[in-house]
Scaffold this motif. Structure first.
Motif, PDB file in Angstrom:
ATOM      1  N   GLU A 170       0.535   7.492   0.842  1.00 36.00           N
ATOM      2  CA  GLU A 170      -0.553   8.516   0.606  1.00 36.00           C
ATOM      3  C   GLU A 170      -1.831   8.146   0.581  1.00 36.00           C
ATOM      4  N   SER A 171      -2.229   6.898   0.074  1.00 35.28           N
ATOM      5  CA  SER A 171      -3.644   6.165  -0.144  1.00 35.28           C
ATOM      6  C   SER A 171      -4.094   5.654   0.985  1.00 35.28           C
TER       7      SER A 171
ATOM      8  N   ARG B 265       0.658  -1.181  -0.036  1.00 37.79           N
ATOM      9  CA  ARG B 265      -0.059   0.067   0.025  1.00 37.79           C
ATOM     10  C   ARG B 265       0.758   1.276   0.004  1.00 37.79           C
ATOM     11  N   ARG B 266       0.319   2.137  -0.685  1.00 30.01           N
ATOM     12  CA  ARG B 266       1.264   3.568  -0.731  1.00 30.01           C
ATOM     13  C   ARG B 266       0.780   4.398   0.287  1.00 30.01           C
TER      14      ARG B 266
ATOM     15  N   GLN C  93     -10.937   8.949   5.670  1.00 31.75           N
ATOM     16  CA  GLN C  93     -12.117   8.504   5.132  1.00 31.75           C
ATOM     17  C   GLN C  93     -13.185   7.822   6.216  1.00 31.75           C
TER      18      GLN C  93
ATOM     19  N   ASP D 204      -5.275   8.807   3.291  1.00 31.80           N
ATOM     20  CA  ASP D 204      -6.603   9.048   2.623  1.00 31.80           C
ATOM     21  C   ASP D 204      -7.736   8.024   3.068  1.00 31.80           C
ATOM     22  N   ALA D 205      -7.310   6.710   3.189  1.00 33.01           N
ATOM     23  CA  ALA D 205      -8.510   5.700   3.713  1.00 33.01           C
ATOM     24  C   ALA D 205      -8.711   5.902   5.233  1.00 33.01           C
TER      25      ALA D 205
END
Length: 345
Positions: free
Chosen positions: A101-102, A98-99, A109, A105-106
């Motif tokens: 940054e993502s 997994r990156r 969220q 974001d998750a």
């Protein structure tokens, strides 16, 4: 000699005063998981910065979005859960592919989905959140986390649960399941306690900035014991069962059943119950009359105002439990005349 005798007691008092004022005050918040009633709290007006929630939330998001976690992922997940170190979290991120940054974001969220204003800016910077926000995140995290794939393979013997296991013989905590997760250090922790024996109870607690690990353990045991055995939790009203029937004008049915979308639970201390010989709850239904058809099932009707001893007044949304279709012109005309002349239907 006389001066020395006078000076030493003063120095001792100054030391005690400095210890009391300079040390950070312990913050704690204990809540019933079903009624969401705060059972005890201290220094909850603070907004502390904490690092411990970041690796836990990253672990939660990574495992929840990894359908079939490999043995390497689970090893790094266990290391992250136990140590909460940046090195273990980096290893877990690399193992999942997994990156960062993502992942951030998750995580944000997820906070938004849980209706929390907590925001993660990086995987290393501490976050700022109120104790109430941290407790709400704790409850959502610990309630959902056991159902995340791979959780059952993580070792539970090394994450602080011994605080309860080692003291259960000397304290009335037998028959409970518990989990204490250090939050960044040994002086802060997230706590989950469940008692399955009737009456069943589940408590969530957060402790921040205890003077020492021993003080944290003592505070947890004292507050949890009080919450389990000095309070009772009641189901005041079941979800989607009628509170009452209200008149409806212009519809094929003269009334509509109204109720709550969620069950209503309230926790009260035994001391308040002893002072009350009658029903300790006062409920008032507030709505704007008249109700006019058509009404959809689940449509908002008004508010249920609940008063309980020693607690702030609660406001809960009331909904229509049934749909009421609009009737023909003749019935609507008759009902309109009744409203004009204030006749009861």
């Amino acid at each position: 000699m006389m001066r020395l005798k006078t000076f030493l007691p003063r120095l001792f008092l100054i030391g005690l005063l400095c210890q009391a004022t300079c040390a950070p005050a312990t913050t704690w918040l204990l809540e019933d998981a079903v009624s969401h009633t705060v059972l005890s709290e201290e220094n909850v007006e603070t907004t502390p910065a904490t690092q411990g929630l970041t690796p836990l939330m990253a672990l939660y998001v990574l495992l929840k979005n990894t359908p079939e976690p490999s043995a390497e992922v689970l090893d790094w997940a266990q290391a992250t859960f136990i140590s909460q170190s940046p090195e273990a979290l980096d290893g877990l991120i690399h193992a999942t592919g997994r990156r960062p940054e993502s992942l951030l974001d998750a995580m944000n969220q997820t906070m938004k989905a849980w209706d929390l204003s907590i925001r993660f800016e990086s995987l290393s910077a501490p976050i700022k959140a109120t104790p109430h926000e941290l407790l709400k995140a704790t409850q959502a995290f610990l309630t959902d986390f056991p159902y995340v794939k791979g959780w059952s393979t993580l070792s539970r013997k090394k994450i602080g649960k011994q605080v309860f296991e080692n003291r259960a013989r000397s304290l009335p905590l037998l028959g409970t399941q518990s989990l204490l997760i250090p939050l960044g250090n040994e002086q802060s922790a997230l706590i989950w306690v469940a008692k399955s024996e009737p009456p069943a109870r589940t408590l969530f607690m957060i402790v921040l900035d205890a003077a020492s690990e021993r003080d944290l353990n003592q505070r947890v045991l004292k507050e949890v014991q009080t919450g389990l055995y000095d309070w009772s939790t009641f189901e005041v009203h079941k979800a989607r069962t009628p509170l009452t029937a209200l008149p409806v004008y212009g519809g094929k049915h003269p009334t509509v059943n109204v109720g709550l979308a969620q069950p209503l639970w309230v926790s009260l201390p035994h001391s308040a119950l002893k002072k009350t010989q009658t029903d300790p709850f006062i409920m008032k239904l507030l709505y704007e009359a008249p109700l006019m058809a058509p009404l959809e099932k689940g449509a908002p009707i008004g508010t249920l105002q609940l008063e309980a001893p020693g607690q702030a007044t609660r406001q809960l949304p009331v909904i229509a439990l049934d749909a009421v279709q609009q009737d023909g012109r003749w019935r609507r005309l008759i009902d309109t005349l009744k409203l004009i002349f204030n006749f009861n239907r």
